[in-house]
Design an enzyme around this catalytic site. Structure first.
Site, mmCIF file in Angstrom:
data_model
loop_
_atom_site.group_PDB
_atom_site.id
_atom_site.type_symbol
_atom_site.label_atom_id
_atom_site.label_comp_id
_atom_site.label_asym_id
_atom_site.label_seq_id
_atom_site.Cartn_x
_atom_site.Cartn_y
_atom_site.Cartn_z
ATOM 1 N NE ARG A 1 -3.281 0.307 2.853
ATOM 2 C CZ ARG A 1 -4.491 0.624 2.397
ATOM 3 N NH1 ARG A 1 -5.188 -0.269 1.739
ATOM 4 N NH2 ARG A 1 -5.000 1.813 2.623
ATOM 5 C CG LEU B 1 3.099 4.388 3.914
ATOM 6 C CD1 LEU B 1 4.251 4.589 4.881
ATOM 7 C CD2 LEU B 1 2.064 3.442 4.513
ATOM 8 C CG ASN C 1 9.360 -0.212 0.296
ATOM 9 O OD1 ASN C 1 9.019 -1.291 0.784
ATOM 10 N ND2 ASN C 1 9.188 0.071 -0.984
ATOM 11 C CG HIS D 1 11.422 -1.486 -5.738
ATOM 12 N ND1 HIS D 1 10.086 -1.787 -5.875
ATOM 13 C CD2 HIS D 1 11.924 -1.448 -6.984
ATOM 14 C CE1 HIS D 1 9.797 -1.917 -7.157
ATOM 15 N NE2 HIS D 1 10.903 -1.714 -7.856
ATOM 16 C CG ASP E 1 8.509 1.355 -5.204
ATOM 17 O OD1 ASP E 1 8.353 1.083 -4.000
ATOM 18 O OD2 ASP E 1 8.016 0.688 -6.122
ATOM 19 C CD GLU F 1 14.435 -8.174 -2.371
ATOM 20 O OE1 GLU F 1 13.521 -8.011 -1.545
ATOM 21 O OE2 GLU F 1 14.249 -8.746 -3.463
#
Lengths: 199, 199
Positions: A90, A92, A106, A108, A144, A173
């Protein structure tokens, strides 16, 4: 001890990597709460099995602002210092982001700004790039699009399948997210324009 | 012996790198002609000093199609097998591209599809990416948008100036363009969708 809040919507493989780093003492923090917007997210079960507090705040049927308000309230109640999105599907709202300035991360699965949004690995493969990777960035209200904390590069091979490339990126990651969390928790960085620089 | 045609608009540092590779026997081809759309391009002088045929076809005042027609005519007269853009600051029309299918290369100082267009190095620095690089790609009628033949990655350091980053990328450009020209001249590749794969 600094406190992390994790937001996820599914398996939460990056959440698990963070949890392993916390357990191994590689991140000087504790996971205060794991929040999912989906009740059936596997990450919630994993969190509970690890003895962590895991809460579902269903997003379905809620207006974005109301959902965000509830999540922010719980994160504040748990006195979270840093919010880590781990497959949280989602965007924000500004009222969420403003509550945690430069304190929401985050990850990606692409070298942003290439291939934002869904299926970064597939986008990279189909575009025919020779290198891809992953990006940990501060979260703003865009897709992103926030300032980049850390990136890692992997080669894309001619015979790569989507599964092979995704696995190669995922391995990076897991390493990169721990590194980026430590940069931010240390406070030893400054942001100039969009550039995040170590100090 | 395969024949290269070089198009440039300025200094042509990548042209010089190609010429050095040709002289050193690292590219099994000869440079049949160097064409600039600007009479004062330093690359023309350099070419003549190296004993190469160097021609100005001024683009100013010409319609794109007419300019492209003249350039294509000269490249065909010189029996060019592969066209290499080296700082050629113009888009090509479809009637140009169709005359050399998968036989026109360009080099761009960024990891495409990030930072196409002018000032790829500055765009990367200002965006705050942790890695940038360069891309050799087939030319279509879009802006730095054709299938990617080869890429190289360089780190972006916290204390990088634009000059330092540009120099780091340029060094890779000179190496990469030779590598990409050899891939294409060898014919040992196939294109699937946008993916250029070695065979």
């Amino acid at each position: 001890m600094k406190k992390l809040g994790i937001l996820l919507s599914g398996r939460g493989s990056n959440f698990q990597a963070i949890a392993r780093s916390v357990q191994a003492g590689k991140i000087p923090a504790e996971i205060a709460v794991v929040i999912s917007n989906k009740a059936d997210a596997q990450g919630l079960e994993t969190a509970r099995a690890m003895g962590l507090e895991a809460v579902c705040i269903p997003s379905k049927g809620l207006k974005r602002k109301e959902f965000d308000r509830r999540v922010v309230a719980l994160l504040k109640e748990k006195q979270v210092d840093l919010v880590c999105l781990a497959g949280f599907m989602r965007l924000l709202s500004a009222c969420f982001v403003e509550q945690f300035p430069d304190r929401i991360l985050n990850i990606h699965p692409a070298l942003l700004p290439s291939f934002p949004g869904l299926d970064g690995q597939r986008q990279a493969l189909e575009h025919g790039v020779k290198f891809s990777g992953c990006t940990v960035h501060f979260v703003d209200t865009g897709l992103d699009s926030g300032p980049i904390v850390a990136q890692a590069v992997v080669p894309v091979n001619d015979d790569d399948t989507l599964a092979a490339l995704s696995a190669r990126i995922l391995s990076e990651e897991h390493r990169l997210y721990t590194e980026a969390i430590n940069i931010v928790l240390s406070g030893k960085f400054r942001i100039e324009g969009r550039r995040v620089m170590r100090t």
